[in-house]
Design a protein around this motif. Structure first.
Motif, PDB file in Angstrom:
ATOM      1  N   ALA A  55       0.830  -1.210   0.000  1.00 59.11           N
ATOM      2  CA  ALA A  55       0.000   0.000   0.000  1.00 59.11           C
ATOM      3  C   ALA A  55       0.861   1.255   0.000  1.00 59.11           C
ATOM      4  O   ALA A  55       0.587   2.230  -0.719  1.00 59.11           O
ATOM      5  N   ALA A  56       1.920   1.261   0.812  1.00 58.05           N
ATOM      6  CA  ALA A  56       2.802   2.429   0.869  1.00 58.05           C
ATOM      7  C   ALA A  56       3.558   2.614  -0.436  1.00 58.05           C
ATOM      8  O   ALA A  56       3.739   3.744  -0.909  1.00 58.05           O
ATOM      9  N   LEU A  57       4.001   1.515  -1.038  1.00 57.70           N
ATOM     10  CA  LEU A  57       4.713   1.612  -2.308  1.00 57.70           C
ATOM     11  C   LEU A  57       3.801   2.166  -3.397  1.00 57.70           C
ATOM     12  O   LEU A  57       4.213   2.983  -4.226  1.00 57.70           O
ATOM     13  N   SER A  59       1.155   4.098  -2.974  1.00 56.80           N
ATOM     14  CA  SER A  59       0.815   5.496  -2.721  1.00 56.80           C
ATOM     15  C   SER A  59       2.014   6.426  -2.821  1.00 56.80           C
ATOM     16  O   SER A  59       1.867   7.651  -2.889  1.00 56.80           O
ATOM     17  N   GLY A  60       3.210   5.841  -2.809  1.00 60.14           N
ATOM     18  CA  GLY A  60       4.419   6.656  -2.868  1.00 60.14           C
ATOM     19  C   GLY A  60       4.905   7.134  -1.512  1.00 60.14           C
ATOM     20  O   GLY A  60       5.884   7.888  -1.427  1.00 60.14           O
ATOM     21  N   ASP A  61       4.251   6.697  -0.421  1.00 58.94           N
ATOM     22  CA  ASP A  61       4.666   7.095   0.926  1.00 58.94           C
ATOM     23  C   ASP A  61       5.755   6.132   1.410  1.00 58.94           C
ATOM     24  O   ASP A  61       5.495   5.182   2.161  1.00 58.94           O
ATOM     25  N   LEU A  62       6.985   6.392   0.990  1.00 56.48           N
ATOM     26  CA  LEU A  62       8.074   5.454   1.268  1.00 56.48           C
ATOM     27  C   LEU A  62       8.565   5.529   2.703  1.00 56.48           C
ATOM     28  O   LEU A  62       9.420   4.738   3.102  1.00 56.48           O
ATOM     29  N   THR A  63       8.035   6.468   3.491  1.00 59.06           N
ATOM     30  CA  THR A  63       8.370   6.477   4.911  1.00 59.06           C
ATOM     31  C   THR A  63       7.730   5.303   5.643  1.00 59.06           C
ATOM     32  O   THR A  63       8.126   4.974   6.755  1.00 59.06           O
ATOM     33  N   LYS A  64       6.729   4.699   5.012  1.00 51.36           N
ATOM     34  CA  LYS A  64       6.060   3.516   5.575  1.00 51.36           C
ATOM     35  C   LYS A  64       6.238   2.309   4.668  1.00 51.36           C
ATOM     36  O   LYS A  64       5.353   1.479   4.541  1.00 51.36           O
ATOM     37  N   VAL A 202      13.945   6.140  -5.406  1.00 50.01           N
ATOM     38  CA  VAL A 202      13.127   5.146  -4.698  1.00 50.01           C
ATOM     39  C   VAL A 202      14.033   4.193  -3.934  1.00 50.01           C
ATOM     40  O   VAL A 202      13.778   3.871  -2.756  1.00 50.01           O
ATOM     41  N   VAL A 203      15.102   3.753  -4.568  1.00 50.34           N
ATOM     42  CA  VAL A 203      16.048   2.859  -3.893  1.00 50.34           C
ATOM     43  C   VAL A 203      16.640   3.542  -2.672  1.00 50.34           C
ATOM     44  O   VAL A 203      16.740   2.945  -1.588  1.00 50.34           O
ATOM     45  N   ALA A 204      17.009   4.822  -2.801  1.00 48.02           N
ATOM     46  CA  ALA A 204      17.598   5.542  -1.675  1.00 48.02           C
ATOM     47  C   ALA A 204      16.609   5.651  -0.521  1.00 48.02           C
ATOM     48  O   ALA A 204      16.989   5.516   0.656  1.00 48.02           O
ATOM     49  N   ALA A 205      15.322   5.894  -0.843  1.00 45.10           N
ATOM     50  CA  ALA A 205      14.312   6.001   0.211  1.00 45.10           C
ATOM     51  C   ALA A 205      14.097   4.659   0.901  1.00 45.10           C
ATOM     52  O   ALA A 205      13.929   4.600   2.125  1.00 45.10           O
ATOM     53  N   LEU A 206      14.102   3.574   0.134  1.00 43.07           N
ATOM     54  CA  LEU A 206      13.933   2.240   0.718  1.00 43.07           C
ATOM     55  C   LEU A 206      15.133   1.873   1.591  1.00 43.07           C
ATOM     56  O   LEU A 206      14.980   1.280   2.667  1.00 43.07           O
ATOM     57  N   VAL A 207      16.323   2.240   1.147  1.00 40.59           N
ATOM     58  CA  VAL A 207      17.521   1.973   1.952  1.00 40.59           C
ATOM     59  C   VAL A 207      17.467   2.768   3.251  1.00 40.59           C
ATOM     60  O   VAL A 207      17.785   2.253   4.340  1.00 40.59           O
ATOM     61  N   ALA A 208      17.024   4.010   3.170  1.00 36.46           N
ATOM     62  CA  ALA A 208      16.958   4.848   4.376  1.00 36.46           C
ATOM     63  C   ALA A 208      15.928   4.332   5.369  1.00 36.46           C
ATOM     64  O   ALA A 208      16.098   4.474   6.583  1.00 36.46           O
ATOM     65  N   GLY A 209      14.862   3.713   4.857  1.00 35.33           N
ATOM     66  CA  GLY A 209      13.802   3.247   5.744  1.00 35.33           C
ATOM     67  C   GLY A 209      13.890   1.795   6.128  1.00 35.33           C
ATOM     68  O   GLY A 209      13.022   1.297   6.856  1.00 35.33           O
ATOM     69  N   ARG A 210      14.929   1.108   5.679  1.00 33.10           N
ATOM     70  CA  ARG A 210      14.999  -0.324   5.961  1.00 33.10           C
ATOM     71  C   ARG A 210      15.117  -0.574   7.457  1.00 33.10           C
ATOM     72  O   ARG A 210      15.832   0.129   8.174  1.00 33.10           O
ATOM     73  N   PRO A 211      14.376  -1.562   7.975  1.00 36.38           N
ATOM     74  CA  PRO A 211      14.397  -1.839   9.420  1.00 36.38           C
ATOM     75  C   PRO A 211      15.604  -2.666   9.816  1.00 36.38           C
ATOM     76  O   PRO A 211      16.286  -3.257   8.976  1.00 36.38           O
ATOM     77  N   LEU A 272      20.882  -3.801  -0.713  1.00 42.30           N
ATOM     78  CA  LEU A 272      20.114  -2.572  -0.583  1.00 42.30           C
ATOM     79  C   LEU A 272      19.051  -2.650   0.517  1.00 42.30           C
ATOM     80  O   LEU A 272      19.083  -1.894   1.476  1.00 42.30           O
ATOM     81  N   PHE A 273      18.083  -3.565   0.381  1.00 39.94           N
ATOM     82  CA  PHE A 273      16.980  -3.613   1.346  1.00 39.94           C
ATOM     83  C   PHE A 273      16.352  -5.001   1.314  1.00 39.94           C
ATOM     84  O   PHE A 273      16.458  -5.729   0.313  1.00 39.94           O
ATOM     85  N   PRO A 274      15.688  -5.393   2.397  1.00 36.97           N
ATOM     86  CA  PRO A 274      15.009  -6.695   2.411  1.00 36.97           C
ATOM     87  C   PRO A 274      13.674  -6.614   1.672  1.00 36.97           C
ATOM     88  O   PRO A 274      12.961  -5.614   1.761  1.00 36.97           O
ATOM     89  N   VAL A 275      13.349  -7.680   0.961  1.00 39.76           N
ATOM     90  CA  VAL A 275      12.034  -7.818   0.334  1.00 39.76           C
ATOM     91  C   VAL A 275      11.116  -8.601   1.263  1.00 39.76           C
ATOM     92  O   VAL A 275       9.975  -8.214   1.507  1.00 39.76           O
ATOM     93  N   THR A 276      11.615  -9.707   1.792  1.00 42.30           N
ATOM     94  CA  THR A 276      10.900 -10.480   2.807  1.00 42.30           C
ATOM     95  C   THR A 276      11.905 -11.013   3.817  1.00 42.30           C
ATOM     96  O   THR A 276      13.057 -11.312   3.474  1.00 42.30           O
ATOM     97  N   ASP A 277      11.450 -11.140   5.053  1.00 44.77           N
ATOM     98  CA  ASP A 277      12.259 -11.742   6.113  1.00 44.77           C
ATOM     99  C   ASP A 277      11.280 -12.428   7.065  1.00 44.77           C
ATOM    100  O   ASP A 277      10.645 -11.777   7.886  1.00 44.77           O
ATOM    101  N   VAL A 278      11.155 -13.740   6.924  1.00 41.18           N
ATOM    102  CA  VAL A 278      10.172 -14.519   7.682  1.00 41.18           C
ATOM    103  C   VAL A 278      10.912 -15.455   8.626  1.00 41.18           C
ATOM    104  O   VAL A 278      11.791 -16.207   8.196  1.00 41.18           O
TER     105      VAL A 278
END
Length: 335
Positions: A55-57, A59-64, A202-211, A272-278
Protein backbone atom coordinates in the motif's frame (compact mmCIF):
# COMPACT_ATOMS: atom_id res chain seq x y z
CA UNK A 1 -3.74 -96.46 7.65
CA UNK A 2 -3.80 -92.65 7.26
CA UNK A 3 -3.35 -89.49 9.24
CA UNK A 4 -6.49 -88.42 10.99
CA UNK A 5 -8.65 -85.66 9.53
CA UNK A 6 -7.88 -83.56 12.61
CA UNK A 7 -4.13 -83.84 11.95
CA UNK A 8 -4.63 -82.70 8.37
CA UNK A 9 -6.70 -79.73 9.54
CA UNK A 10 -4.11 -78.75 12.14
CA UNK A 11 -1.26 -79.04 9.66
CA UNK A 12 -3.17 -77.05 7.06
CA UNK A 13 -3.99 -74.37 9.60
CA UNK A 14 -0.32 -74.02 10.52
CA UNK A 15 0.58 -73.61 6.85
CA UNK A 16 -2.13 -70.97 6.45
CA UNK A 17 -0.78 -69.07 9.46
CA UNK A 18 2.75 -69.10 8.05
CA UNK A 19 1.43 -67.86 4.71
CA UNK A 20 -0.60 -65.15 6.44
CA UNK A 21 2.49 -64.05 8.36
CA UNK A 22 4.47 -63.76 5.11
CA UNK A 23 1.66 -61.93 3.30
CA UNK A 24 1.25 -59.46 6.17
CA UNK A 25 4.97 -58.69 6.36
CA UNK A 26 5.90 -58.73 2.69
CA UNK A 27 2.69 -57.60 0.97
CA UNK A 28 0.36 -55.73 3.34
CA UNK A 29 3.13 -53.91 5.22
CA UNK A 30 4.92 -52.56 2.11
CA UNK A 31 1.58 -51.52 0.62
CA UNK A 32 0.80 -49.42 3.69
CA UNK A 33 4.36 -48.28 4.44
CA UNK A 34 4.18 -45.50 1.86
CA UNK A 35 2.55 -42.11 1.45
CA UNK A 36 -1.23 -42.80 1.46
CA UNK A 37 -3.22 -41.72 -1.56
CA UNK A 38 -5.55 -39.68 0.66
CA UNK A 39 -2.82 -37.76 2.51
CA UNK A 40 -3.91 -34.25 3.47
CA UNK A 41 -2.29 -32.32 6.30
CA UNK A 42 -1.66 -28.74 7.46
CA UNK A 43 1.16 -27.68 9.75
CA UNK A 44 1.10 -24.22 11.34
CA UNK A 45 4.11 -22.08 12.16
CA UNK A 46 4.13 -18.78 14.03
CA UNK A 47 6.66 -16.01 14.43
CA UNK A 48 7.47 -12.66 12.84
CA UNK A 49 7.93 -11.22 9.36
CA UNK A 50 9.30 -8.06 7.81
CA UNK A 51 7.84 -7.28 4.39
CA UNK A 52 7.61 -4.47 1.90
CA UNK A 53 4.33 -2.58 2.35
CA UNK A 54 2.45 -2.76 -0.99
CA UNK A 55 0.00 0.00 0.00
CA UNK A 56 2.80 2.43 0.87
CA UNK A 57 4.71 1.61 -2.31
CA UNK A 58 1.60 2.17 -4.41
CA UNK A 59 0.82 5.50 -2.72
CA UNK A 60 4.42 6.66 -2.87
CA UNK A 61 4.67 7.09 0.93
CA UNK A 62 8.07 5.45 1.27
CA UNK A 63 8.37 6.48 4.91
CA UNK A 64 6.06 3.52 5.58
CA UNK A 65 7.64 1.22 3.01
CA UNK A 66 8.23 -1.65 5.43
CA UNK A 67 5.97 -3.72 7.66
CA UNK A 68 8.50 -4.63 10.31
CA UNK A 69 8.37 -7.49 12.83
CA UNK A 70 4.74 -8.36 12.18
CA UNK A 71 3.33 -11.26 14.23
CA UNK A 72 2.43 -13.86 11.62
CA UNK A 73 1.29 -17.44 11.09
CA UNK A 74 2.39 -19.65 8.23
CA UNK A 75 0.16 -22.56 7.23
CA UNK A 76 1.79 -25.21 5.05
CA UNK A 77 -0.69 -27.59 3.44
CA UNK A 78 0.37 -30.89 1.86
CA UNK A 79 -2.12 -32.86 -0.23
CA UNK A 80 -1.71 -35.89 -2.51
CA UNK A 81 -3.41 -35.06 -5.80
CA UNK A 82 -2.66 -38.29 -7.67
CA UNK A 83 -0.73 -41.55 -7.40
CA UNK A 84 0.81 -43.80 -10.04
CA UNK A 85 2.47 -46.87 -8.52
CA UNK A 86 5.39 -45.66 -6.40
CA UNK A 87 4.86 -42.04 -7.52
CA UNK A 88 2.73 -39.47 -5.71
CA UNK A 89 1.90 -36.05 -7.16
CA UNK A 90 1.69 -33.69 -4.21
CA UNK A 91 0.45 -30.11 -3.89
CA UNK A 92 2.56 -28.02 -1.51
CA UNK A 93 0.88 -24.72 -0.62
CA UNK A 94 1.85 -22.14 2.00
CA UNK A 95 -0.06 -19.07 3.19
CA UNK A 96 1.48 -16.32 5.34
CA UNK A 97 -1.07 -14.34 7.36
CA UNK A 98 -0.98 -11.45 9.79
CA UNK A 99 -2.42 -11.62 13.30
CA UNK A 100 -5.83 -10.45 12.01
CA UNK A 101 -5.92 -13.16 9.35
CA UNK A 102 -4.93 -10.85 6.48
CA UNK A 103 -3.21 -12.80 3.72
CA UNK A 104 0.30 -11.42 3.25
CA UNK A 105 1.96 -13.89 0.92
CA UNK A 106 1.34 -17.26 -0.72
CA UNK A 107 3.29 -19.94 -2.54
CA UNK A 108 2.09 -22.91 -4.56
CA UNK A 109 4.19 -25.85 -5.77
CA UNK A 110 3.52 -29.31 -7.16
CA UNK A 111 6.01 -32.16 -6.78
CA UNK A 112 6.31 -35.76 -7.96
CA UNK A 113 7.92 -37.87 -5.22
CA UNK A 114 8.59 -41.48 -4.36
CA UNK A 115 5.93 -42.70 -1.95
CA UNK A 116 8.50 -44.41 0.30
CA UNK A 117 11.77 -42.49 0.29
CA UNK A 118 10.18 -39.11 -0.71
CA UNK A 119 12.89 -38.32 -3.28
CA UNK A 120 12.20 -37.05 -6.79
CA UNK A 121 10.31 -39.17 -9.33
CA UNK A 122 9.53 -38.62 -12.99
CA UNK A 123 6.25 -36.72 -13.19
CA UNK A 124 3.35 -38.73 -14.64
CA UNK A 125 2.16 -37.70 -18.08
CA UNK A 126 -0.09 -34.65 -17.89
CA UNK A 127 1.20 -33.64 -14.46
CA UNK A 128 2.38 -30.08 -13.76
CA UNK A 129 4.93 -31.25 -11.18
CA UNK A 130 8.08 -29.13 -10.98
CA UNK A 131 11.59 -30.44 -11.43
CA UNK A 132 13.52 -30.98 -8.21
CA UNK A 133 16.24 -33.15 -6.71
CA UNK A 134 16.30 -34.91 -3.34
CA UNK A 135 13.75 -34.36 -0.59
CA UNK A 136 11.34 -31.45 -0.83
CA UNK A 137 8.23 -31.87 1.36
CA UNK A 138 9.10 -34.50 3.97
CA UNK A 139 11.54 -37.20 5.03
CA UNK A 140 11.82 -40.91 4.21
CA UNK A 141 9.38 -43.11 6.11
CA UNK A 142 12.36 -44.74 7.82
CA UNK A 143 14.78 -41.81 8.33
CA UNK A 144 18.43 -42.60 9.00
CA UNK A 145 21.06 -40.89 11.12
CA UNK A 146 22.83 -39.38 8.13
CA UNK A 147 22.83 -36.38 5.80
CA UNK A 148 20.30 -36.06 2.97
CA UNK A 149 19.88 -33.81 -0.05
CA UNK A 150 17.03 -31.30 0.24
CA UNK A 151 15.57 -29.07 -2.48
CA UNK A 152 15.60 -25.33 -1.77
CA UNK A 153 12.80 -23.67 -3.74
CA UNK A 154 14.24 -20.15 -3.50
CA UNK A 155 17.58 -20.94 -5.13
CA UNK A 156 16.32 -23.98 -7.09
CA UNK A 157 19.18 -26.19 -5.92
CA UNK A 158 19.71 -29.30 -3.81
CA UNK A 159 21.61 -28.58 -0.60
CA UNK A 160 22.72 -30.79 2.32
CA UNK A 161 20.27 -31.56 5.12
CA UNK A 162 22.80 -32.32 7.82
CA UNK A 163 22.00 -34.78 10.61
CA UNK A 164 22.51 -33.02 13.95
CA UNK A 165 21.68 -35.64 16.57
CA UNK A 166 18.55 -37.01 18.19
CA UNK A 167 16.20 -35.25 20.61
CA UNK A 168 12.82 -35.90 22.24
CA UNK A 169 9.76 -34.04 20.94
CA UNK A 170 6.42 -34.55 22.72
CA UNK A 171 7.65 -37.90 24.00
CA UNK A 172 8.80 -39.08 20.56
CA UNK A 173 12.37 -39.77 19.48
CA UNK A 174 13.25 -37.33 16.72
CA UNK A 175 16.22 -37.01 14.37
CA UNK A 176 17.30 -33.40 13.89
CA UNK A 177 18.40 -32.02 10.51
CA UNK A 178 19.78 -28.59 9.61
CA UNK A 179 19.46 -27.03 6.15
CA UNK A 180 21.10 -23.85 4.88
CA UNK A 181 20.87 -22.44 1.36
CA UNK A 182 22.05 -19.14 -0.09
CA UNK A 183 22.17 -17.98 -3.68
CA UNK A 184 20.49 -15.95 -6.39
CA UNK A 185 16.69 -16.03 -6.20
CA UNK A 186 15.65 -18.25 -9.10
CA UNK A 187 12.19 -19.41 -8.03
CA UNK A 188 10.25 -18.17 -11.09
CA UNK A 189 7.03 -17.44 -9.20
CA UNK A 190 8.77 -15.22 -6.64
CA UNK A 191 11.38 -13.64 -8.89
CA UNK A 192 8.81 -12.88 -11.58
CA UNK A 193 6.78 -10.76 -9.16
CA UNK A 194 9.71 -8.49 -8.23
CA UNK A 195 10.84 -5.42 -10.20
CA UNK A 196 13.92 -5.74 -12.38
CA UNK A 197 14.84 -2.11 -11.70
CA UNK A 198 13.77 0.94 -9.64
CA UNK A 199 14.53 4.66 -9.83
CA UNK A 200 17.54 5.70 -7.78
CA UNK A 201 15.50 8.01 -5.54
CA UNK A 202 13.13 5.15 -4.70
CA UNK A 203 16.05 2.86 -3.89
CA UNK A 204 17.60 5.54 -1.67
CA UNK A 205 14.31 6.00 0.21
CA UNK A 206 13.93 2.24 0.72
CA UNK A 207 17.52 1.97 1.95
CA UNK A 208 16.96 4.85 4.38
CA UNK A 209 13.80 3.25 5.74
CA UNK A 210 15.00 -0.32 5.96
CA UNK A 211 14.40 -1.84 9.42
CA UNK A 212 16.89 -3.57 11.64
CA UNK A 213 20.51 -2.96 12.58
CA UNK A 214 21.99 -4.27 9.31
CA UNK A 215 24.66 -2.11 7.70
CA UNK A 216 23.30 0.29 5.06
CA UNK A 217 25.12 1.38 1.90
CA UNK A 218 26.69 4.79 2.33
CA UNK A 219 25.46 7.87 0.48
CA UNK A 220 28.47 7.90 -1.85
CA UNK A 221 27.74 4.34 -3.02
CA UNK A 222 24.07 5.18 -3.59
CA UNK A 223 24.95 8.39 -5.44
CA UNK A 224 27.16 6.41 -7.83
CA UNK A 225 24.28 4.22 -8.93
CA UNK A 226 22.56 4.85 -12.27
CA UNK A 227 19.28 6.78 -12.37
CA UNK A 228 17.43 3.51 -13.01
CA UNK A 229 19.00 0.94 -10.68
CA UNK A 230 19.04 -2.67 -11.96
CA UNK A 231 18.13 -5.12 -9.20
CA UNK A 232 19.01 -8.71 -8.45
CA UNK A 233 17.75 -10.77 -5.51
CA UNK A 234 19.43 -13.16 -3.10
CA UNK A 235 17.53 -15.89 -1.23
CA UNK A 236 18.76 -17.21 2.12
CA UNK A 237 16.99 -20.09 3.87
CA UNK A 238 17.73 -21.68 7.23
CA UNK A 239 15.63 -24.68 8.27
CA UNK A 240 15.75 -27.02 11.24
CA UNK A 241 13.57 -30.11 11.26
CA UNK A 242 12.69 -32.59 14.01
CA UNK A 243 11.70 -35.86 12.29
CA UNK A 244 10.07 -38.83 13.99
CA UNK A 245 12.63 -41.64 14.09
CA UNK A 246 10.04 -44.41 13.55
CA UNK A 247 7.71 -42.99 10.90
CA UNK A 248 9.51 -40.08 9.20
CA UNK A 249 6.72 -37.64 10.10
CA UNK A 250 7.91 -34.07 10.74
CA UNK A 251 7.21 -33.37 14.41
CA UNK A 252 8.41 -29.78 14.44
CA UNK A 253 10.34 -27.31 12.35
CA UNK A 254 11.74 -23.81 12.20
CA UNK A 255 12.18 -21.64 9.12
CA UNK A 256 14.06 -18.38 8.60
CA UNK A 257 13.79 -17.21 5.00
CA UNK A 258 15.01 -13.90 3.58
CA UNK A 259 15.03 -12.29 0.16
CA UNK A 260 17.34 -9.29 -0.20
CA UNK A 261 17.52 -6.81 -3.07
CA UNK A 262 21.01 -6.12 -4.44
CA UNK A 263 22.69 -4.22 -7.22
CA UNK A 264 26.20 -4.01 -8.59
CA UNK A 265 28.12 -1.35 -6.69
CA UNK A 266 31.58 0.17 -7.20
CA UNK A 267 33.22 -2.64 -5.22
CA UNK A 268 30.93 -5.53 -6.08
CA UNK A 269 27.41 -6.61 -5.09
CA UNK A 270 25.70 -4.01 -2.91
CA UNK A 271 22.89 -5.16 -0.57
CA UNK A 272 20.11 -2.57 -0.58
CA UNK A 273 16.98 -3.61 1.35
CA UNK A 274 15.01 -6.70 2.41
CA UNK A 275 12.03 -7.82 0.33
CA UNK A 276 10.90 -10.48 2.81
CA UNK A 277 12.26 -11.74 6.11
CA UNK A 278 10.17 -14.52 7.68
CA UNK A 279 11.21 -16.23 10.92
CA UNK A 280 8.78 -18.87 12.23
CA UNK A 281 8.61 -22.12 14.21
CA UNK A 282 5.94 -24.78 14.72
CA UNK A 283 3.06 -24.07 17.08
CA UNK A 284 2.54 -26.22 20.17
CA UNK A 285 -0.81 -27.42 18.82
CA UNK A 286 0.65 -28.56 15.50
CA UNK A 287 3.59 -30.27 17.21
CA UNK A 288 1.25 -32.16 19.57
CA UNK A 289 -0.99 -33.22 16.66
CA UNK A 290 2.01 -34.47 14.67
CA UNK A 291 3.28 -36.44 17.66
CA UNK A 292 -0.15 -38.08 18.08
CA UNK A 293 -0.24 -38.97 14.37
CA UNK A 294 3.27 -40.39 14.59
CA UNK A 295 2.33 -42.53 17.61
CA UNK A 296 -0.74 -43.92 15.82
CA UNK A 297 1.19 -44.58 12.62
CA UNK A 298 4.03 -46.18 14.56
CA UNK A 299 1.67 -48.60 16.32
CA UNK A 300 0.05 -49.61 13.03
CA UNK A 301 3.38 -50.10 11.27
CA UNK A 302 4.73 -52.16 14.19
CA UNK A 303 1.60 -54.31 14.15
CA UNK A 304 1.83 -54.96 10.41
CA UNK A 305 5.60 -55.12 10.12
CA UNK A 306 6.58 -56.94 13.33
CA UNK A 307 3.85 -57.74 15.85
CA UNK A 308 1.30 -59.26 13.48
CA UNK A 309 3.66 -61.42 11.38
CA UNK A 310 5.55 -62.55 14.48
CA UNK A 311 2.33 -63.39 16.30
CA UNK A 312 1.03 -65.40 13.34
CA UNK A 313 4.35 -67.23 13.08
CA UNK A 314 4.33 -68.07 16.79
CA UNK A 315 0.78 -69.40 16.48
CA UNK A 316 1.88 -71.53 13.53
CA UNK A 317 4.80 -72.93 15.53
CA UNK A 318 2.58 -73.68 18.53
CA UNK A 319 0.03 -75.34 16.28
CA UNK A 320 2.76 -77.41 14.61
CA UNK A 321 4.13 -78.45 18.00
CA UNK A 322 0.65 -79.42 19.14
CA UNK A 323 0.11 -81.42 15.93
CA UNK A 324 3.40 -83.31 16.44
CA UNK A 325 2.56 -83.97 20.09
CA UNK A 326 -0.91 -85.21 19.16
CA UNK A 327 0.44 -87.43 16.36
CA UNK A 328 2.85 -89.08 18.79
CA UNK A 329 0.08 -89.78 21.25
CA UNK A 330 -2.28 -90.96 18.51
CA UNK A 331 0.05 -92.16 15.76
CA UNK A 332 -2.58 -93.70 13.46
CA UNK A 333 -6.27 -94.00 12.88
CA UNK A 334 -7.72 -97.32 11.76
CA UNK A 335 -10.27 -97.59 9.01
Amino acid sequence: MRKSTTTWILTGSAVVLVAASAVTRFTVYPALHQVPADTRSTFRYEGTATLLNPAALESGDLTKAFLADLPVTLDRRIEVRDTDGRTAVIADDAVLRGRDGTELNTSEHTWAVDRRDLTEREAPEGSTAERHEGLVIAWPLSPERRDYRFWDTGTQQAVPARYDGTETVSGREAHVYDIQATGPLTDPATAGALPAALPRQVVAALVAGRPGPAERPDEAALASLPKNVPLTYVSTTERRGWVDADTGLSLNGSLHQRVLAQTEGPDGPLTLFPVTDVDVTGTEKSVAAQADDAASAGRLLWLLGTGGPLGLLILALLLTAFTVWRARRHPTSRV
